[in-house]
Design a protein around this motif. Structure first.
Motif, mmCIF file in Angstrom:
data_model
loop_
_atom_site.group_PDB
_atom_site.id
_atom_site.type_symbol
_atom_site.label_atom_id
_atom_site.label_comp_id
_atom_site.label_asym_id
_atom_site.label_seq_id
_atom_site.Cartn_x
_atom_site.Cartn_y
_atom_site.Cartn_z
ATOM 1 N N MET A 17 0.835 -1.203 0.000
ATOM 2 C CA MET A 17 0.000 0.000 0.000
ATOM 3 C C MET A 17 0.868 1.250 0.000
ATOM 4 S SD MET A 17 -3.335 -0.981 2.348
ATOM 5 C CE MET A 17 -2.415 -1.257 3.841
ATOM 6 N N ASP A 22 -1.816 3.400 -2.184
ATOM 7 C CA ASP A 22 -3.238 3.056 -2.206
ATOM 8 C C ASP A 22 -3.605 2.402 -0.880
ATOM 9 O OD1 ASP A 22 -5.848 2.393 -2.763
ATOM 10 O OD2 ASP A 22 -5.366 0.946 -4.340
ATOM 11 N N VAL A 23 -4.034 3.225 0.050
ATOM 12 C CA VAL A 23 -4.473 2.730 1.354
ATOM 13 C C VAL A 23 -5.996 2.834 1.360
ATOM 14 C CG1 VAL A 23 -4.301 3.001 3.860
ATOM 15 C CG2 VAL A 23 -2.342 3.550 2.412
ATOM 16 N N SER A 24 -6.637 1.766 0.886
ATOM 17 C CA SER A 24 -8.089 1.777 0.788
ATOM 18 C C SER A 24 -8.635 0.390 1.100
ATOM 19 C CB SER A 24 -8.523 2.186 -0.617
ATOM 20 O OG SER A 24 -8.138 1.194 -1.556
ATOM 21 N N ALA A 27 -8.198 -1.912 -1.861
ATOM 22 C CA ALA A 27 -6.845 -2.457 -1.999
ATOM 23 C C ALA A 27 -6.626 -3.608 -1.024
ATOM 24 C CB ALA A 27 -5.806 -1.362 -1.766
ATOM 25 N N ILE A 28 -7.131 -3.449 0.200
ATOM 26 C CA ILE A 28 -7.002 -4.508 1.207
ATOM 27 C C ILE A 28 -7.734 -5.760 0.744
ATOM 28 C CG2 ILE A 28 -7.647 -5.189 3.557
ATOM 29 C CD1 ILE A 28 -7.168 -2.195 4.323
ATOM 30 N N MET A 53 -5.321 1.739 8.516
ATOM 31 C CA MET A 53 -5.919 2.717 7.609
ATOM 32 C C MET A 53 -6.577 3.859 8.396
ATOM 33 S SD MET A 53 -8.405 1.752 4.420
ATOM 34 C CE MET A 53 -9.848 1.515 5.425
#
Length: 133
Positions: A17, A22-24, A27-28, A53
């Motif tokens: 991430m 992309d910390v969403s 994405a997880i 997050m």
């Protein structure tokens, strides 16, 4: 997957991430789909990643405050990912003893980073836990 492997997976996802910026939740979820089906481990991974997050800024501030003479942007990305995961566990996951979080983080640093990383991670996390008690 064991808790140790789930923890390593979570660290790798934090690293991913960071690199992809992309910390969403999406994405997880995409990343978790790539790992073997073990609902209990997926729950752990989701839990720590969602907590990361939600509290990313606070986690980074705690690391920066306790990484003496190190600016957060100068810490190796792998070491930073390991620290972020351990700090999330220390601050926000009540059923994991601090000593377990520290020991697992040190082992990951030894396996995934430089020879000095284990000592660095241990020192930073020891400082954090020392101020918590």
């Amino acid at each position: 997957m064991s808790r140790k492997l789930a923890r390593e997976t979570a660290m790798k996802l934090i690293y991913q991430m960071e690199i992809q910026r992309d910390v969403s939740k999406e994405a997880i979820e995409r990343a978790i789909e790539e790992y073997p089906d073990e609902p209990k481990d997926h729950d752990y991974i989701r839990d720590v990643l969602y907590k990361y997050m939600q509290h990313q800024q606070e986690v980074d501030e705690v690391i920066a405050r306790h990484a003496k003479d190190w600016k957060i942007d100068r810490i190796a990305k792998v070491d930073l990912s390991i620290l972020r995961l351990a700090v999330v566990e220390i601050l926000y996951v009540e059923d994991i003893p601090h000593s377990v979080s520290i020991n697992e983080a040190v082992e990951m640093a030894k396996n995934y980073s430089t020879d000095e990383s284990g000592s660095f991670v241990n020192g930073v996390l020891g400082n954090i836990v020392g101020t918590q008690e």
